[in-house]
Design a protein around this motif. Sequence first.
Motif, mmCIF file in Angstrom:
data_model
loop_
_atom_site.group_PDB
_atom_site.id
_atom_site.type_symbol
_atom_site.label_atom_id
_atom_site.label_comp_id
_atom_site.label_asym_id
_atom_site.label_seq_id
_atom_site.Cartn_x
_atom_site.Cartn_y
_atom_site.Cartn_z
ATOM 1 N N MET A 184 -77.040 -101.092 -33.084
ATOM 2 C CA MET A 184 -78.378 -100.537 -32.907
ATOM 3 C C MET A 184 -79.087 -101.250 -31.759
ATOM 4 O O MET A 184 -79.048 -102.479 -31.657
ATOM 5 N N ARG A 185 -79.736 -100.513 -30.904
ATOM 6 C CA ARG A 185 -80.427 -101.081 -29.756
ATOM 7 C C ARG A 185 -81.687 -101.826 -30.186
ATOM 8 O O ARG A 185 -82.421 -101.398 -31.072
ATOM 9 N N ASN A 186 -81.946 -102.982 -29.556
ATOM 10 C CA ASN A 186 -83.142 -103.740 -29.862
ATOM 11 C C ASN A 186 -84.404 -102.956 -29.515
ATOM 12 O O ASN A 186 -84.430 -102.206 -28.538
ATOM 13 N N GLU A 187 -85.435 -103.134 -30.327
ATOM 14 C CA GLU A 187 -86.752 -102.592 -30.040
ATOM 15 C C GLU A 187 -87.630 -103.731 -29.545
ATOM 16 O O GLU A 187 -87.835 -104.718 -30.260
ATOM 17 N N ARG A 188 -88.126 -103.605 -28.343
ATOM 18 C CA ARG A 188 -88.999 -104.641 -27.786
ATOM 19 C C ARG A 188 -90.432 -104.373 -28.194
ATOM 20 O O ARG A 188 -90.916 -103.247 -28.089
ATOM 21 N N VAL A 189 -91.115 -105.427 -28.615
ATOM 22 C CA VAL A 189 -92.524 -105.344 -28.975
ATOM 23 C C VAL A 189 -93.268 -106.459 -28.257
ATOM 24 O O VAL A 189 -92.844 -107.619 -28.276
ATOM 25 N N VAL A 190 -94.372 -106.106 -27.614
ATOM 26 C CA VAL A 190 -95.241 -107.100 -26.992
ATOM 27 C C VAL A 190 -96.339 -107.451 -27.988
ATOM 28 O O VAL A 190 -97.000 -106.563 -28.523
ATOM 29 N N VAL A 191 -96.507 -108.734 -28.235
ATOM 30 C CA VAL A 191 -97.594 -109.204 -29.078
ATOM 31 C C VAL A 191 -98.541 -110.030 -28.210
ATOM 32 O O VAL A 191 -98.133 -111.009 -27.587
ATOM 33 N N GLY A 192 -99.792 -109.604 -28.163
ATOM 34 C CA GLY A 192 -100.817 -110.339 -27.449
ATOM 35 C C GLY A 192 -101.784 -110.970 -28.430
ATOM 36 O O GLY A 192 -102.145 -110.355 -29.437
ATOM 37 N N ILE A 193 -102.180 -112.194 -28.151
ATOM 38 C CA ILE A 193 -103.192 -112.874 -28.959
ATOM 39 C C ILE A 193 -104.320 -113.265 -28.016
ATOM 40 O O ILE A 193 -104.101 -113.984 -27.038
ATOM 41 N N SER A 194 -105.513 -112.750 -28.275
ATOM 42 C CA SER A 194 -106.670 -113.078 -27.437
ATOM 43 C C SER A 194 -107.636 -113.948 -28.224
ATOM 44 O O SER A 194 -107.415 -114.266 -29.392
ATOM 45 N N GLY A 195 -108.736 -114.343 -27.591
ATOM 46 C CA GLY A 195 -109.555 -115.420 -28.104
ATOM 47 C C GLY A 195 -110.623 -115.084 -29.108
ATOM 48 O O GLY A 195 -111.662 -115.748 -29.137
ATOM 49 N N ALA A 196 -110.427 -114.085 -29.932
ATOM 50 C CA ALA A 196 -111.372 -113.801 -31.013
ATOM 51 C C ALA A 196 -110.972 -114.568 -32.263
ATOM 52 O O ALA A 196 -109.833 -115.016 -32.395
ATOM 53 N N SER A 197 -111.900 -114.690 -33.197
ATOM 54 C CA SER A 197 -111.551 -115.269 -34.487
ATOM 55 C C SER A 197 -110.558 -114.353 -35.194
ATOM 56 O O SER A 197 -110.590 -113.129 -35.036
#
Length: 210
Positions: free
Chosen positions: A1-14
């Motif tokens: 099965m081909r990998n699924e790429r996911v981008v996770v961003g974390i920004s500066g909110a609580s």
Amino acid sequence: MRNERVVVGISGASGAALGVRIVERLSALPHVEIHLVVSDAARRTLDLECGPDAMESLLPLVHCHHPNGDIGASIASGSFPVSGMVIAPCSMQTLSAVATGRTDTLLARAADVQLKERRRLILLARETPLHLGHLRNMCAVTEMGAIVMPPVPAFYHLPQSLAEVVDHLAARAIDLLALAAGPLAKSWEGTSSLVFRSGEAKGTMPPHGE
């Protein structure tokens, strides 16, 4: 099965724990390749809310950690296929950048790429109360194709801790990516399945307004 790429961003909110838990849940899924980008403000929030080792604990869980200033990173290009992106939490500054197409950071550029390539972009917009500018930015990104998911807890599954609340929100955000692994969040099964903790008796939810 081909990998699924996911981008996770974390920004500066609580709410840095939301981003942490999303990475943890994604890392447990087979065939998911995580690309992480964290803003400078988010590093401070991670340190404050999750502990001084929070950032370092995420790195072994991801395929690649991209510096927020690296606008030449792979995830800055639409030719780099990914399944979607989650920004959790999404600060009002980041929301504004996405809404106005300001791509001077990798976090904002990667989000912009999802929109232009018609991919899923999930924004856990974190602020309260909201002024008109916030609401208009939410409207703008929604019109461009993003999904705005304010991290509002669900109480129907009767969470017993803050960790359970965070976990359910993380699962709901991941489910919005529609990955091959399928739904993670516990679904609503009707009032007959509820057991109220106060009396340990089955019952139904009270009518709205009571």
